[in-house]
Design a protein around this motif. Structure first.
Motif, PDB file in Angstrom:
ATOM      1  N   TYR B  34       1.084  -1.184   0.137  1.00  0.00           N
ATOM      2  CA  TYR B  34       0.062  -0.003  -0.096  1.00  0.00           C
ATOM      3  C   TYR B  34       0.608   1.204  -0.083  1.00  0.00           C
ATOM      4  O   TYR B  34       1.996   1.198   0.692  1.00  0.00           O
ATOM      5  CB  TYR B  34      -0.716   0.177   1.047  1.00  0.00           C
ATOM      6  N   TYR B  36       0.310   5.032   1.029  1.00  0.00           N
ATOM      7  CA  TYR B  36      -0.603   6.305   1.805  1.00  0.00           C
ATOM      8  C   TYR B  36       0.050   7.639   1.458  1.00  0.00           C
ATOM      9  O   TYR B  36       1.043   7.861   1.720  1.00  0.00           O
ATOM     10  CB  TYR B  36      -0.864   6.003   3.266  1.00  0.00           C
ATOM     11  N   GLN B  38      -0.167  11.184   4.075  1.00  0.00           N
ATOM     12  CA  GLN B  38      -0.466  11.907   5.112  1.00  0.00           C
ATOM     13  C   GLN B  38      -0.276  13.290   5.148  1.00  0.00           C
ATOM     14  O   GLN B  38       0.978  13.852   5.151  1.00  0.00           O
ATOM     15  CB  GLN B  38      -0.043  11.213   6.371  1.00  0.00           C
ATOM     16  N   GLY B  41       0.248  16.037   9.173  1.00  0.00           N
ATOM     17  CA  GLY B  41       0.160  15.036  10.208  1.00  0.00           C
ATOM     18  C   GLY B  41      -0.981  14.540  10.918  1.00  0.00           C
ATOM     19  O   GLY B  41      -0.902  14.197  11.918  1.00  0.00           O
ATOM     20  N   ARG B  42      -1.864  14.317  10.011  1.00  0.00           N
ATOM     21  CA  ARG B  42      -3.261  13.971  10.583  1.00  0.00           C
ATOM     22  C   ARG B  42      -3.558  12.594   9.572  1.00  0.00           C
ATOM     23  O   ARG B  42      -3.038  11.578   9.547  1.00  0.00           O
ATOM     24  CB  ARG B  42      -4.162  14.869  10.559  1.00  0.00           C
ATOM     25  N   GLY B  43      -4.966  12.652   8.900  1.00  0.00           N
ATOM     26  CA  GLY B  43      -5.489  11.596   8.154  1.00  0.00           C
ATOM     27  C   GLY B  43      -4.652  11.288   7.298  1.00  0.00           C
ATOM     28  O   GLY B  43      -4.035  11.607   6.304  1.00  0.00           O
ATOM     29  N   LEU B  44      -4.870   9.634   7.066  1.00  0.00           N
ATOM     30  CA  LEU B  44      -4.125   9.040   6.112  1.00  0.00           C
ATOM     31  C   LEU B  44      -5.249   8.800   4.590  1.00  0.00           C
ATOM     32  O   LEU B  44      -6.404   8.456   4.961  1.00  0.00           O
ATOM     33  CB  LEU B  44      -3.753   7.559   6.673  1.00  0.00           C
ATOM     34  N   LEU B  46      -5.352   6.697   1.245  1.00  0.00           N
ATOM     35  CA  LEU B  46      -4.908   5.504   0.577  1.00  0.00           C
ATOM     36  C   LEU B  46      -4.810   5.830  -0.855  1.00  0.00           C
ATOM     37  O   LEU B  46      -5.747   6.213  -1.268  1.00  0.00           O
ATOM     38  CB  LEU B  46      -5.801   4.347   0.791  1.00  0.00           C
ATOM     39  N   PHE B  88       3.671  13.647   3.790  1.00  0.00           N
ATOM     40  CA  PHE B  88       4.468  12.340   4.203  1.00  0.00           C
ATOM     41  C   PHE B  88       3.906  11.201   3.805  1.00  0.00           C
ATOM     42  O   PHE B  88       2.620  10.776   3.781  1.00  0.00           O
ATOM     43  CB  PHE B  88       4.228  12.396   5.900  1.00  0.00           C
ATOM     44  N   LEU B  90       3.983   7.139   3.202  1.00  0.00           N
ATOM     45  CA  LEU B  90       3.619   6.081   4.023  1.00  0.00           C
ATOM     46  C   LEU B  90       3.456   4.632   3.170  1.00  0.00           C
ATOM     47  O   LEU B  90       2.616   4.669   2.365  1.00  0.00           O
ATOM     48  CB  LEU B  90       2.803   5.981   5.211  1.00  0.00           C
ATOM     49  N   PHE B 102       3.841  -0.744   8.718  1.00  0.00           N
ATOM     50  CA  PHE B 102       4.112   0.495   8.000  1.00  0.00           C
ATOM     51  C   PHE B 102       5.716   0.776   8.068  1.00  0.00           C
ATOM     52  O   PHE B 102       6.217   0.381   8.999  1.00  0.00           O
ATOM     53  CB  PHE B 102       3.413   1.746   8.585  1.00  0.00           C
TER      54      PHE B 102
END
Lengths: 115, 111
Positions: B34, B36, B38, B41-44, B46, B88, B90, B102
């Protein structure tokens, strides 16, 4: 689609006190629920998950979570907070949007533990 | 044991430049992979998902693309970066369970 909600942007607690980070879910079928923690500029670390069985799930670093089907909640708890627990916490639910399994994350809750 | 790597750790790129981020997994075979993003600094969010070599599913149409040239390698690319691509990034993997693990992430700043 499955979803989770984390109603608190931030939780403040004093070191040594119990902590709770809240999560509610909305799913069709049996829920697969997860908690992750993220320290600044790091990837997410898996803490624990609920698939089936005992409603109290124990995880890493002394954390546990209580699954409550009637309240559709999966709150993260720890009996005695440490300053080092300060981090961003994510609740997640398994989802299968297009035939493959993935996780849908909440927006995160910042936990601040004061000395 | 399984390990997931991402590089580079940080990247500063000008608008319009290309992008290549790499993710590799060790200690397992045929993982689901996967990507992702971000933001703030909050929600991810996809971005991409892969169940095998050459098999990519996109969650969000945008100027990013992903490729999986080898079983345990997942690459995120762009031909021309936008300011909004900053964030960010991931990478994560799963094996026989639904638990995602992760990598350490890549901080991308587009100027």
């Amino acid at each position: 689609a499955q979803s989770v909600a984390q109603p608190e942007d931030q939780v403040n607690v004093a070191e040594g006190n119990p902590l709770t980070v809240k999560c509610t879910y909305s799913v069709s079928g049996n829920p697969y629920l997860f908690w992750y923690v993220q320290y600044p500029n790091r990837g997410l670390q898996f803490l624990l998950k609920y698939i089936t069985g005992d409603n109290l799930v124990k995880g890493s670093y002394g954390f546990e979570a209580e699954f409550n089907k009637s309240q559709t909640s999966f709150h993260l708890k720890k009996p005695s907070a440490l300053v080092s627990d300060s981090a961003l916490y994510f609740c997640a639910v398994r989802d299968i949007p297009l035939g493959y399994s993935t996780l849908t994350f909440g927006k995160g809750t910042m936990l601040l533990v004061s000395p | 044991s399984q390990t997931i790597h991402q590089w580079p750790a940080t990247l500063v790129q000008p608008v319009g430049s290309p992008l290549s981020l790499e993710c590799t997994v060790e200690g397992t075979s045929n993982p689901n992979l996967y990507w992702y993003r971000q933001a703030a600094g909050r929600g991810l969010q996809l971005l991409f998902y892969s169940v095998g070599i050459g098999q990519i599913s996109s969650e969000v149409p945008q100027n990013l693309s992903a490729s999986r040239p080898q079983d345990r390698q997942f690459i995120l690319s762009s031909k021309k970066l936008l300011l909004s691509d900053s964030g960010f990034y991931l990478c994560a993997w799963t094996g026989s369970t639904d638990t995602q693990y992760f990598g350490p992430g890549t901080r991308l700043t587009v100027l």
